[in-house]
Scaffold this motif. Structure first.
Motif, short mmCIF file in Angstrom:
data_model
loop_
_atom_site.label_atom_id
_atom_site.label_comp_id
_atom_site.label_asym_id
_atom_site.label_seq_id
_atom_site.Cartn_x
_atom_site.Cartn_y
_atom_site.Cartn_z
N LEU A 147 15.78 -37.37 22.41
CA LEU A 147 15.56 -35.53 22.94
C LEU A 147 14.86 -35.57 24.23
CD1 LEU A 147 14.56 -34.24 19.32
CD2 LEU A 147 16.80 -34.36 20.33
N THR A 148 15.30 -34.75 24.88
CA THR A 148 14.42 -34.44 26.07
C THR A 148 14.36 -32.73 26.23
OG1 THR A 148 16.38 -34.08 27.44
CG2 THR A 148 15.27 -36.20 27.48
N ASP A 149 13.41 -32.36 27.08
CA ASP A 149 13.09 -30.68 27.15
C ASP A 149 12.79 -30.23 25.79
OD1 ASP A 149 13.60 -30.97 29.80
OD2 ASP A 149 15.57 -30.64 29.46
N VAL A 150 11.84 -30.85 24.87
CA VAL A 150 11.70 -30.69 23.48
C VAL A 150 10.55 -29.30 23.50
CG1 VAL A 150 10.75 -31.23 21.19
CG2 VAL A 150 12.12 -32.71 22.69
N SER A 151 10.81 -28.19 22.95
CA SER A 151 9.92 -27.21 22.98
C SER A 151 10.23 -26.48 21.70
CB SER A 151 9.84 -26.23 23.93
OG SER A 151 11.19 -25.47 24.07
N VAL A 152 8.90 -25.73 21.17
CA VAL A 152 8.86 -24.95 20.10
C VAL A 152 8.60 -23.42 20.24
CG1 VAL A 152 7.87 -24.55 17.78
CG2 VAL A 152 8.31 -26.92 18.84
N GLU A 153 9.58 -22.39 19.96
CA GLU A 153 9.18 -21.22 20.14
C GLU A 153 8.61 -20.78 18.92
OE1 GLU A 153 11.27 -17.23 22.02
OE2 GLU A 153 12.22 -18.20 20.27
N VAL A 154 7.39 -20.17 19.01
CA VAL A 154 6.60 -19.66 17.77
C VAL A 154 6.50 -18.01 17.75
CG1 VAL A 154 4.45 -19.42 16.56
CG2 VAL A 154 5.26 -21.57 17.81
N MET A 155 6.95 -17.49 16.73
CA MET A 155 7.12 -16.15 16.48
C MET A 155 6.23 -15.48 15.32
SD MET A 155 11.16 -16.12 17.32
CE MET A 155 11.31 -17.67 16.33
N SER A 156 5.61 -14.29 15.58
CA SER A 156 4.70 -13.97 14.73
C SER A 156 5.31 -12.37 14.26
CB SER A 156 3.51 -13.49 15.19
OG SER A 156 3.32 -13.07 16.47
N TRP A 157 5.19 -12.26 12.93
CA TRP A 157 6.01 -11.08 12.37
C TRP A 157 5.07 -10.21 11.54
CZ3 TRP A 157 10.72 -10.38 14.33
CH2 TRP A 157 11.29 -11.58 14.93
N ARG A 158 4.97 -9.22 11.30
CA ARG A 158 4.44 -8.26 10.23
C ARG A 158 5.22 -8.16 9.19
NH1 ARG A 158 0.58 -6.03 13.43
NH2 ARG A 158 0.89 -5.12 15.76
N HIS A 159 4.52 -7.41 8.02
CA HIS A 159 5.23 -7.67 6.84
C HIS A 159 6.70 -6.71 6.75
CE1 HIS A 159 3.07 -3.89 6.51
NE2 HIS A 159 3.97 -3.53 5.59
N ASP A 160 6.75 -5.70 7.93
CA ASP A 160 7.77 -4.80 7.64
C ASP A 160 8.97 -5.46 8.76
OD1 ASP A 160 6.81 -4.44 10.54
OD2 ASP A 160 6.62 -2.16 10.33
N GLY A 161 8.64 -6.63 9.32
CA GLY A 161 9.90 -7.39 10.22
C GLY A 161 9.44 -7.05 11.79
N THR A 162 8.50 -6.51 12.12
CA THR A 162 8.52 -5.94 13.60
C THR A 162 7.62 -7.14 14.13
OG1 THR A 162 6.48 -4.71 12.95
CG2 THR A 162 8.58 -3.65 13.27
N PRO A 163 7.62 -7.34 15.56
CA PRO A 163 6.77 -8.45 15.90
C PRO A 163 5.28 -8.08 15.89
CG PRO A 163 8.52 -7.96 17.59
CD PRO A 163 8.74 -6.92 16.39
N ALA A 164 4.55 -9.26 15.49
CA ALA A 164 2.91 -9.05 15.40
C ALA A 164 2.30 -9.80 16.90
CB ALA A 164 2.41 -9.68 14.35
#
Length: 185
Positions: A147-164
């Motif tokens: 693998l090359t160009d390995v990255s991880v996108e981390v996302m945070s969410w509230r309990h109602d599904g909106t971004p935190a």
């Protein structure tokens, strides 16, 4: 650069320098992210759920960890290969490469409840004729790619599904590595 922007930058610089030193340091530290990486001698066990075809090989395990924060949209990207910080250096003519998708765990910090999700991204490359992949016992990995160009996108969410937004979190990641030997001819 446009003259108007240069003047604005100069004014911003002067205002920043005019702040007390402890305020400036706190501002700069807010944008620093710390991560740690280690290369471990490891074993890779493959097991078949039907009870046959089990195998064990010597490999390298790369372990990374750190703390970060999501942006206003509840996202951030961890560029794993740039976070290895020397753990992948193997020597002249070879380097440690990632051969399996990373396993990542992110845990939110703070008093506000948040969910964390991760998505890995990478380019899979088949080694060329001048590149050999080897495990830790110097056995050739003939069918594996890396693998090359390995990255991880981390996302945070509230309990109602909106971004935190701006959620602080810690993370750990493990990936399996192999030696890529580059043969010059």
């Amino acid at each position: 650069m446009h003259d108007k922007y240069e003047k604005s930058l100069a004014k911003l610089h002067d205002e920043f320098v005019g702040l007390p030193q402890d305020v400036r340091l706190e501002f700069i530290e807010r944008f620093q992210r710390h991560s740690f990486s280690a290369r471990l001698d490891a074993y890779h066990a493959k097991r078949n759920i039907f009870g046959f075809g089990n195998a064990c090989s010597q490999t390298w395990l790369l372990f990374l960890s750190g703390r970060d924060r999501t942006d206003r949209q509840g996202k951030t990207t961890l560029p794993l290969q740039s976070l290895l910080c020397g753990a992948a250096s193997e020597g002249l003519g070879s380097q440690l490469v990632i051969v399996r998708e990373p396993v990542v765990v992110a845990t939110a910090h703070g008093s506000t409840q948040s969910f964390m999700t991760v998505t890995t991204r990478a380019q899979r490359l088949q080694p060329g004729a001048a590149t050999l992949l080897q495990d830790r016992a110097n056995n050739r990995l003939s069918n594996d790619s890396f693998l090359t160009d390995v990255s991880v996108e981390v996302m945070s969410w509230r309990h109602d599904g909106t971004p935190a937004a701006e959620t602080e979190f810690s993370w750990t990641c493990t990936v399996e590595g192999a030696i890529a030997v580059f043969i010059s001819g």
